[in-house]
Design an enzyme around this catalytic site. Structure first.
Site, PDB file in Angstrom:
ATOM      1  N   ASP A   1      32.980  80.273 -25.197  1.00 19.92           N
ATOM      2  CA  ASP A   1      31.626  80.799 -24.950  1.00 19.92           C
ATOM      3  C   ASP A   1      31.571  82.242 -25.427  1.00 19.92           C
ATOM      4  OD1 ASP A   1      28.983  80.185 -23.331  1.00 19.92           O
ATOM      5  OD2 ASP A   1      29.590  82.240 -22.844  1.00 19.92           O
TER       6      ASP A   1
ATOM      7  N   ASN B   1      21.288  88.812 -28.584  1.00 21.40           N
ATOM      8  CA  ASN B   1      19.950  88.401 -29.013  1.00 21.40           C
ATOM      9  C   ASN B   1      18.914  89.471 -28.683  1.00 21.40           C
ATOM     10  OD1 ASN B   1      20.491  85.949 -30.235  1.00 21.40           O
ATOM     11  ND2 ASN B   1      20.312  84.771 -28.339  1.00 21.40           N
TER      12      ASN B   1
ATOM     13  N   ASP C   1      22.097  84.070 -34.392  1.00 14.93           N
ATOM     14  CA  ASP C   1      22.464  82.882 -35.170  1.00 14.93           C
ATOM     15  C   ASP C   1      23.638  83.167 -36.090  1.00 14.93           C
ATOM     16  OD1 ASP C   1      20.473  81.447 -33.964  1.00 14.93           O
ATOM     17  OD2 ASP C   1      19.052  81.600 -35.636  1.00 14.93           O
TER      18      ASP C   1
ATOM     19  N   GLU D   1      25.527  78.881 -27.279  1.00  9.71           N
ATOM     20  CA  GLU D   1      26.674  79.666 -27.739  1.00  9.71           C
ATOM     21  C   GLU D   1      27.992  79.050 -27.293  1.00  9.71           C
ATOM     22  OE1 GLU D   1      25.449  81.539 -23.767  1.00  9.71           O
ATOM     23  OE2 GLU D   1      24.520  80.441 -25.416  1.00  9.71           O
TER      24      GLU D   1
END
Length: 498
Positions: A369, A377, A386, A412
């Site tokens: 993770d 973000n 991304d 993620e």
């Protein structure tokens, strides 16, 4: 990325080459078979027509030779009846009339013969069926060249109109009277008007572009069917490969281009013994191969059509295979990263678990993770997020072994299935991945600046009592949760059963 997926992609990418190779190997085999069959068929046709050409030339030589042999017998008889008077410069008038009458009778006894004459040592005619020739000198080669020694045989020669005593082109057949040392003492000569030879050879039916011909020993064309008046009576160049004949009876065959009209023909040649005449039969090669060429063209067209249809069929099949593979790839692949998606990852994990439970061995997996992904973000925007996910996917694919499968679970979160790997081995691989991610500088924001990030990893291995992938994945998830709460950027191993 899944190594199994990579192998599958390689197999799919190799399959067109294999199919094309197989198809063209088959087509090459068919082409070779057709080529051999056509070549053998052509060879049989040429061989059969070659035999026919020789046989026909032998038949014609025998037929035409019958006239020459008949003339030769008459000349032998004439020489036997003349006696030594032919050696005298002038004959007794009464004896001359007797001989002239006898020669006229002999001439009438042989079809196509135009006259018989007797000549002395000076080659001057002393008796003749046609008395207009008396006193004229013979223009035959033996008289013109006066060789030192002659032989007792039949001499045949073409004489053109300008050199002929009758002022017509003729074929001369002569028998010499010789001294013991081969000197010419006189002899008897018969003339066959060349038109008779042409009429005789023209009586045979020939196919278009075929040819029949009579050639003397010097290569002078005496008669031809179809007729070529411009070259009759002239020495014509021999076709390449034409054999030469001696005195004996002989036959031969060869294939060559005619120097007169440029047509390639199969030639059959025959010569009678001691008669310097060659009867030639020529079959036009293209003409006899017309049906074969038509069949070859039909087979070639059919083969090309087969190649076209096979190629179109193969292309259609490969297009379907590629489309099916693309659909499968899309169904199994995460569109953002290109690595296996959750569905494919779970399918691989279930397969490896079933294999391990059946045959024994080790199996481990870990969950990954991205730490503080929401902050990434929020700080740099979703496009940068991304790119971070894509960089992590590439790092996992690079660290995976041949038997491993790494993929994206969603968001993620990632996971890796590690066959034949125990808990400690999986932890070592997870730690290497964590260190590699920590050192990554290839994730860039919109301004091209590096975005550093870390990952937390939870590792679990198969234990006694595990019956599904969810059992192992659940422990890995709990280990990942522990890594997150333990400070992130770390690897945690799931607790083992006591």
């Amino acid at each position: 990325m899944s190594r199994k997926g990579a192998r599958s992609s390689r197999r799919v990418s190799q399959s067109p080459a294999i199919l094309y190779s197989a198809l063209f190997a088959i087509l090459a085999g068919v082409a070779a078979w057709l080529g051999v069959d056509l070549a053998e068929g052509r060879g049989r046709i040429v061989a059969e027509r070659t035999v026919l050409a020789v046989q026909k030339s032998q038949f014609m030589a025998q037929w035409f030779g019958t006239t020459i042999i008949s003339v030769d017998y008459v000349l032998r008889d004439v020489i036997g009846q003349t006696g030594p008077e032919v050696l005298r410069p002038r004959l007794d008038p009464e004896r001359g009339r007797q001989l002239n009458g006898m020669l006229a009778e002999k001439t009438a006894s042989v079809p196509r013969l135009t006259g018989i004459s007797i000549y002395n040592s000076d080659c001057v005619f002393v008796a003749a069926a046609d008395t207009r020739l008396l006193g004229f000198r013979s223009n035959q080669k033996s008289c013109a060249e006066r060789p030192e020694a002659l032989t007792d045989k039949t001499y045949i020669q073409y004489v053109p109109a300008e050199k002929s005593a009758s002022r017509r082109p003729v074929i001369l057949v002569s028998r010499h009277l010789l001294s013991a040392d081969g000197k010419l003492l006189g002899g008897a000569l018969a003339a066959i008007d060349l038109s008779h030879a042409q009429d005789w050879i023209s009586s045979f039916t020939v196919e278009d572009r075929d040819v029949l011909a009579i050639v003397d020993g010097d290569g002078v064309l005496l008669a031809r069917n179809p007729e070529l008046p411009a070259v009759i009576g002239t020495r014509t160049p021999q076709p390449t490969g034409q054999p030469s004949f001696g005195e004996q009876r002989s036959s031969a065959s060869f294939v060559a281009v005619s120097p007169l009209d440029g047509r390639e023909r199969i030639f059959g040649l025959s010569k009678l013994e001691n008669i310097p005449l060659i009867l030639m039969v020529g079959y036009d090669l293209a003409g006899i191969l017309t049906e074969w060429s038509k069949r070859a063209g039909q087979l070639a067209a059919g083969f090309l059509l087969l190649v076209a249809l096979a190629t179109l069929g193969l292309r259609s099949y490969l297009t379907t295979v590629r489309q099916r593979e693309e659909l499968r790839r899309q169904a199994d692949t995460d569109p953002l990263t290109g690595v296996p998606n959750r569905r494919h990852l779970m399918s691989v994990a279930e397969h490896e678990l079933a294999r391990t439970l059946r045959y024994g061995g080790a199996l481990a997996l870990f969950m990954v993770d991205i730490d503080h992904f929401k902050a990434i973000n929020d700080t740099w925007g979703h496009p940068t997020g991304d790119r971070v996910i894509q960089v992590l996917a590439a790092a996992m694919a690079a660290s995976a072994r041949e038997q491993d499968t790494a993929g994206r679970l969603g968001g993620e979160e990632f996971a890796a299935v590690l066959p034949e790997t125990d808990l400690e081995g999986a932890a070592i691989m997870a730690e290497r991945l964590r260190e590699a991610v920590e050192a990554i500088t290839s994730a860039l924001d919109d301004q091209g600046q590096p975005v550093r990030f870390t990952v937390s990893i939870g590792v679990a291995a198969i234990q006694l009592g595990d019956g599904s992938v969810e059992d192992i994945l659940g422990r890995a998830d709990r280990a990942l949760y522990a890594a997150k709460h333990g400070g992130r950027n770390r690897v945690e191993m799931a607790a083992t059963a006591e």
